[in-house]
Design a protein around this motif. Structure first.
Motif, PDB file in Angstrom:
ATOM      1  N   GLY B 198      -5.150  -6.769  11.358  1.00 48.37           N
ATOM      2  CA  GLY B 198      -4.415  -7.858  10.735  1.00 48.37           C
ATOM      3  C   GLY B 198      -4.382  -7.799   9.228  1.00 48.37           C
ATOM      4  N   ILE B 199      -5.263  -7.005   8.633  1.00 48.26           N
ATOM      5  CA  ILE B 199      -5.263  -6.956   7.159  1.00 48.26           C
ATOM      6  C   ILE B 199      -4.064  -6.169   6.632  1.00 48.26           C
ATOM      7  N   VAL B 200      -3.630  -5.155   7.438  1.00 43.46           N
ATOM      8  CA  VAL B 200      -2.442  -4.388   7.047  1.00 43.46           C
ATOM      9  C   VAL B 200      -1.272  -4.907   7.878  1.00 43.46           C
ATOM     10  N   GLN B 201      -0.538  -5.859   7.327  1.00 44.52           N
ATOM     11  CA  GLN B 201       0.539  -6.451   8.136  1.00 44.52           C
ATOM     12  C   GLN B 201       1.843  -5.663   7.995  1.00 44.52           C
ATOM     13  N   ASP B 202       2.140  -5.249   6.788  1.00 47.81           N
ATOM     14  CA  ASP B 202       3.355  -4.438   6.575  1.00 47.81           C
ATOM     15  C   ASP B 202       2.878  -3.054   6.144  1.00 47.81           C
ATOM     16  N   LYS B 203       2.720  -2.169   7.140  1.00 47.26           N
ATOM     17  CA  LYS B 203       2.083  -0.877   6.847  1.00 47.26           C
ATOM     18  C   LYS B 203       2.920  -0.041   5.866  1.00 47.26           C
ATOM     19  N   ASN B 204       4.240  -0.057   6.060  1.00 50.93           N
ATOM     20  CA  ASN B 204       5.077   0.718   5.133  1.00 50.93           C
ATOM     21  C   ASN B 204       5.000   0.158   3.713  1.00 50.93           C
ATOM     22  N   GLY B 205       4.913  -1.168   3.635  1.00 51.67           N
ATOM     23  CA  GLY B 205       4.771  -1.799   2.318  1.00 51.67           C
ATOM     24  C   GLY B 205       3.491  -1.338   1.647  1.00 51.67           C
ATOM     25  N   VAL B 206       2.403  -1.281   2.433  1.00 48.47           N
ATOM     26  CA  VAL B 206       1.111  -0.831   1.891  1.00 48.47           C
ATOM     27  C   VAL B 206       1.203   0.636   1.474  1.00 48.47           C
ATOM     28  N   ARG B 207       1.864   1.448   2.340  1.00 47.48           N
ATOM     29  CA  ARG B 207       2.037   2.874   1.996  1.00 47.48           C
ATOM     30  C   ARG B 207       2.783   2.997   0.664  1.00 47.48           C
ATOM     31  N   ASP B 208       3.862   2.223   0.548  1.00 51.41           N
ATOM     32  CA  ASP B 208       4.667   2.306  -0.691  1.00 51.41           C
ATOM     33  C   ASP B 208       3.828   1.970  -1.918  1.00 51.41           C
ATOM     34  N   VAL B 209       2.992   0.922  -1.784  1.00 47.74           N
ATOM     35  CA  VAL B 209       2.152   0.516  -2.927  1.00 47.74           C
ATOM     36  C   VAL B 209       1.172   1.640  -3.277  1.00 47.74           C
ATOM     37  N   LEU B 210       0.532   2.205  -2.246  1.00 50.03           N
ATOM     38  CA  LEU B 210      -0.462   3.261  -2.509  1.00 50.03           C
ATOM     39  C   LEU B 210       0.204   4.496  -3.123  1.00 50.03           C
ATOM     40  N   ILE B 211       1.393   4.845  -2.611  1.00 53.46           N
ATOM     41  CA  ILE B 211       2.123   6.013  -3.162  1.00 53.46           C
ATOM     42  C   ILE B 211       2.466   5.748  -4.627  1.00 53.46           C
ATOM     43  N   SER B 212       2.972   4.528  -4.869  1.00 51.91           N
ATOM     44  CA  SER B 212       3.364   4.194  -6.238  1.00 51.91           C
ATOM     45  C   SER B 212       2.145   4.220  -7.172  1.00 51.91           C
ATOM     46  N   LYS B 213       1.014   3.698  -6.685  1.00 53.56           N
ATOM     47  CA  LYS B 213      -0.193   3.703  -7.523  1.00 53.56           C
ATOM     48  C   LYS B 213      -0.705   5.120  -7.776  1.00 53.56           C
ATOM     49  N   TYR B 214      -0.531   5.987  -6.782  1.00 50.38           N
ATOM     50  CA  TYR B 214      -0.978   7.375  -6.946  1.00 50.38           C
ATOM     51  C   TYR B 214      -0.070   8.094  -7.956  1.00 50.38           C
ATOM     52  N   LYS B 215       1.236   7.840  -7.816  1.00 47.48           N
ATOM     53  CA  LYS B 215       2.182   8.501  -8.731  1.00 47.48           C
ATOM     54  C   LYS B 215       1.963   8.042 -10.170  1.00 47.48           C
ATOM     55  N   SER B 216       1.648   6.738 -10.324  1.00 48.37           N
ATOM     56  CA  SER B 216       1.463   6.238 -11.688  1.00 48.37           C
ATOM     57  C   SER B 216       0.007   6.359 -12.152  1.00 48.37           C
ATOM     58  N   GLU B 217      -0.784   7.078 -11.356  1.00 50.23           N
ATOM     59  CA  GLU B 217      -2.188   7.395 -11.690  1.00 50.23           C
ATOM     60  C   GLU B 217      -3.093   6.176 -11.779  1.00 50.23           C
ATOM     61  N   VAL B 218      -2.669   5.063 -11.146  1.00 48.09           N
ATOM     62  CA  VAL B 218      -3.609   3.953 -10.965  1.00 48.09           C
ATOM     63  C   VAL B 218      -4.687   4.450  -9.989  1.00 48.09           C
ATOM     64  N   ILE B 219      -4.239   5.196  -8.970  1.00 49.30           N
ATOM     65  CA  ILE B 219      -5.195   5.922  -8.121  1.00 49.30           C
ATOM     66  C   ILE B 219      -5.267   7.320  -8.717  1.00 49.30           C
ATOM     67  N   LYS B 220      -6.403   7.663  -9.282  1.00 49.69           N
ATOM     68  CA  LYS B 220      -6.487   8.903 -10.056  1.00 49.69           C
ATOM     69  C   LYS B 220      -6.703  10.134  -9.191  1.00 49.69           C
ATOM     70  N   ASP B 221      -7.435   9.938  -8.091  1.00 46.93           N
ATOM     71  CA  ASP B 221      -7.784  11.084  -7.262  1.00 46.93           C
ATOM     72  C   ASP B 221      -7.530  10.700  -5.812  1.00 46.93           C
ATOM     73  N   LEU B 222      -7.022  11.652  -5.022  1.00 51.65           N
ATOM     74  CA  LEU B 222      -6.701  11.246  -3.650  1.00 51.65           C
ATOM     75  C   LEU B 222      -7.954  10.917  -2.835  1.00 51.65           C
ATOM     76  N   VAL B 223      -9.110  11.420  -3.242  1.00 53.58           N
ATOM     77  CA  VAL B 223     -10.324  11.062  -2.500  1.00 53.58           C
ATOM     78  C   VAL B 223     -10.716   9.598  -2.725  1.00 53.58           C
ATOM     79  N   ASP B 224     -10.110   8.959  -3.753  1.00 53.81           N
ATOM     80  CA  ASP B 224     -10.351   7.522  -3.948  1.00 53.81           C
ATOM     81  C   ASP B 224      -9.904   6.726  -2.720  1.00 53.81           C
ATOM     82  N   LEU B 225      -8.962   7.307  -1.962  1.00 52.84           N
ATOM     83  CA  LEU B 225      -8.481   6.613  -0.752  1.00 52.84           C
ATOM     84  C   LEU B 225      -9.623   6.390   0.252  1.00 52.84           C
ATOM     85  N   ARG B 226     -10.670   7.194   0.105  1.00 53.90           N
ATOM     86  CA  ARG B 226     -11.814   7.051   1.025  1.00 53.90           C
ATOM     87  C   ARG B 226     -12.613   5.772   0.749  1.00 53.90           C
TER      88      ARG B 226
END
Lengths: 282, 318
Positions: B198-226
């Motif tokens: 239930g925490i991930v209600q709009d999975k594609n929306g969450v994916r889009d946010v994570l992709i956007s954060k990774y592209k803009s280097e808010v998420i600096k390393d992909l292992v941060d996803l862990r």
């Protein structure tokens, strides 16, 4: 367009370049990965111009002068073909192209295109015919400073793809100098027999040179020899040759080869003429 | 077993123009840099290793050697040495592609993932059942972890597969998103969904946010996803689930809140403590095995310092 050997990631870039050649340059029949000359690598794109030249476009992901392009250009130079080569790169802002690489490409006569993601093509450098890049460059220090700007202009006109005009600009210099030598010889009485009944400034160049060849006292004009003068006389027949633009690759090749020889010869002759009349003020 | 006998293949010089690429070749991305290097080698030394083809009508279809063939085309060679093999059946053809290429070259995982459903379907026909991971592995030569990673990519919605395909077409140096990013993201999101339904209600929306954060280097390393599953497992480290859920909601929203910040704001200290406790138990176990005679000077010094620290923390009485 059907690409077979070009890397998949560069095919969109290549399609944008095809559109650019068609729309911006009016070159309709762009050929994709077709043979141009038997035994030589196939250009990724090539198109024949109405002036008998061939424009080739190669592609690279990151470098504007990769080793494969250097070999490609070498092959066409070795065959003395009037082929102009562009390298096209996607302009992602992350490619490794450096000023040094751009300079290397320019030195080899390679034109450079940057292709934006929306298909906008920016030409950074126009290419020079590979046949013309083999022109022996003029050593400017061999000539008086006051002539260097015009010599440089003649060389640049030649290399930019107009060899007849480049030669013509060099002949202008030869003509001016020879007319001045003849005028000085007449005014100083260095003439066998009666002076000619023409004004050497406006008489036809051929007439001025051929009359001087038989009447001018060469032994009194610095170290100028009749042999050097004969070479000038030989050039006068090319002076006003405009000719028709060649329409095929072979005709263009022959014309440009001849022009290259003429340009180099005229530059050498100009230097010899100046060197050998240094003490003769004219 | 692959039903093809390479021993029957005949070595011939065949016209480059009469060869077509194999549509079953999963390797769909060839990069210009790689082709240029090979082209230079072929220019200097010729094609040293014959390509493999089978004849289909008047044309030859590639089994092995697409890069050599492309370079031969570019170099305008008339012929190329080729081992001409009998035409394989469709399953053998696609399995040959996997066995020849996947074991030898660094394939993009997506290229394998896109062909794997075809392999599974053909194998299912032959085996008359859905093939197991072990069966797919033994027939394709791919190890099981690769198959699992491929399955994660295969399960991505089309939009993201296309996004990844477009990215992989770019030169390596210009790629921002990678297969590894999507694999890490999918694994993490699956764990989060399992633990906190239930925490991930709009999975594609969450994916889009994570992709956007990774592209803009808010998420600096992909292992941060862990960090995502670690935050989701807050209860296991006795951290407030409510606060963990709030942090996850914030990280799944379009803002500049990073995964590392979310981790540090929530369970970082709890995990650090958990790690310390497990290390201490390991030390205690090790000390238990020792006798006073086995202590050297360095270890004795360290134990004295430890005792001093423990006393300072717990008091002499405990």
């Amino acid at each position: 367009m059907s690409f077979r050997s070009l890397a998949d990631g560069l095919r969109d870039t290549a399609n944008h370049v095809i559109t650019f050649l068609r729309v911006e340059r009016g070159l309709k029949k762009v050929r994709v990965e077709e043979e141009l000359v038997k035994g030589l690598p196939r250009p990724t794109l090539h198109v024949n111009t109405s002036e008998g030249e061939v424009i080739c476009v190669e592609f690279s992901e990151t470098d504007c002068y990769p080793p494969s392009l250097a070999r490609f250009a070498e092959d066409f130079r070795a065959e003395e073909l009037p082929v102009k080569i562009f390298i096209a790169l996607p302009s992602t802002g992350q490619n490794k192209t450096s000023i040094a690489e751009l300079a290397r490409a320019k030195k080899q006569g390679i034109g450079v295109m940057l292709v934006g993601p929306a298909g906008k093509v920016t030409v950074l450098d126009e290419p020079i015919s590979q046949l013309l890049t083999q022109l022996r460059r003029i050593t400017m220090s061999d000539y008086p400073a006051k002539l260097r700007a015009r010599l440089s202009q003649a060389e640049s006109t030649f290399l930019s793809g107009n060899p007849p005009k480049g030669c013509s600009e060099l002949y202008d210099l030869l003509e001016e100098i020879t007319r001045r030598i003849v005028a000085a010889a007449i005014s100083r009485g260095l003439w066998n027999g009666s002076p000619p009944n023409f004004d050497p400034k406006i008489e036809s160049w051929y007439n001025v040179c051929s009359t001087a060849y038989t009447k001018m006292q060469f032994k009194n004009i610095g170290k100028l020899s009749p042999q050097i003068w004969a070479s000038v006389l030989a050039i006068t027949r090319h002076r006003n040759e405009t000719g028709h633009s060649p329409t095929t690759l072979e005709k263009r090749r022959r014309r440009d080869l001849e022009m290259r020889t003429r340009f180099e010869h005229a530059a050498d002759l100009l230097r010899d003429l100046i060197d050998n009349t240094r003490k003769f003020r004219y | 077993m692959l039903k093809i006998d390479a021993g029957n293949a005949k070595l011939r010089q065949i016209p480059v123009e009469e060869i077509d690429r194999n549509p079953e070749n999963p390797r769909i991305f060839f990069r210009q840099g790689e082709l240029d290097t090979l082209q230079e080698s072929i220019r200097q030394h010729g094609v040293q290793v014959p390509i493999s083809v089978f004849q289909k009508g008047r044309q030859y279809i590639l089994i092995d050697g697409e890069r050599r063939w492309r370079c031969a085309l570019k170099l305008n060679l008339e012929t190329i040495p080729a081992l001409v093999q009998p035409e394989p059946d469709p399953l053998t053809n696609v399995l040959l592609m996997f066995n020849i290429h996947a074991l030898r070259e660094q394939w993009d995982l997506l290229t394998i993932a896109m062909k794997l459903p075809n392999v599974i379907a053909l194998l299912a026909v032959q085996l008359r059942k859905v093939p197991t991971e072990a069966e797919i592995s033994s027939r394709t030569g791919l190890n099981r972890s690769v198959i699992r990673r491929c399955k994660l990519l295969m399960d991505l919605p089309t939009k993201y597969r296309e996004m990844l395909t477009a990215e992989l077409k770019k030169p390596k140096t210009q790629q921002k998103l990678s297969e590894d990013f999507f694999i890490e993201m999918e694994r993490s999101l699956r764990t989060v969904e399992r633990i906190l339904p239930g925490i991930v209600q709009d999975k594609n929306g969450v994916r889009d946010v994570l992709i956007s954060k990774y592209k803009s280097e808010v998420i600096k390393d992909l292992v941060d996803l862990r960090y995502l599953p670690k935050i989701a497992k807050a209860e296991q480290v006795k951290f407030s689930l409510q606060k963990a859920e709030a942090a996850l909601r914030k990280v799944f929203s379009p803002n500049s809140y990073s995964l590392q910040e979310a981790f540090e704001d929530t369970v970082a200290e709890a995990y650090s403590e958990k790690t310390l406790v497990s290390k201490l138990w390991a030390v205690i176990e090790r000390l238990d095995e020792m006798t006073p005679d086995s202590l050297d000077e360095e270890l004795s010094k360290a134990l004295i310092a430890l005792r001093k620290q423990i006393r300072a923390l717990l008091g002499r009485s405990q």
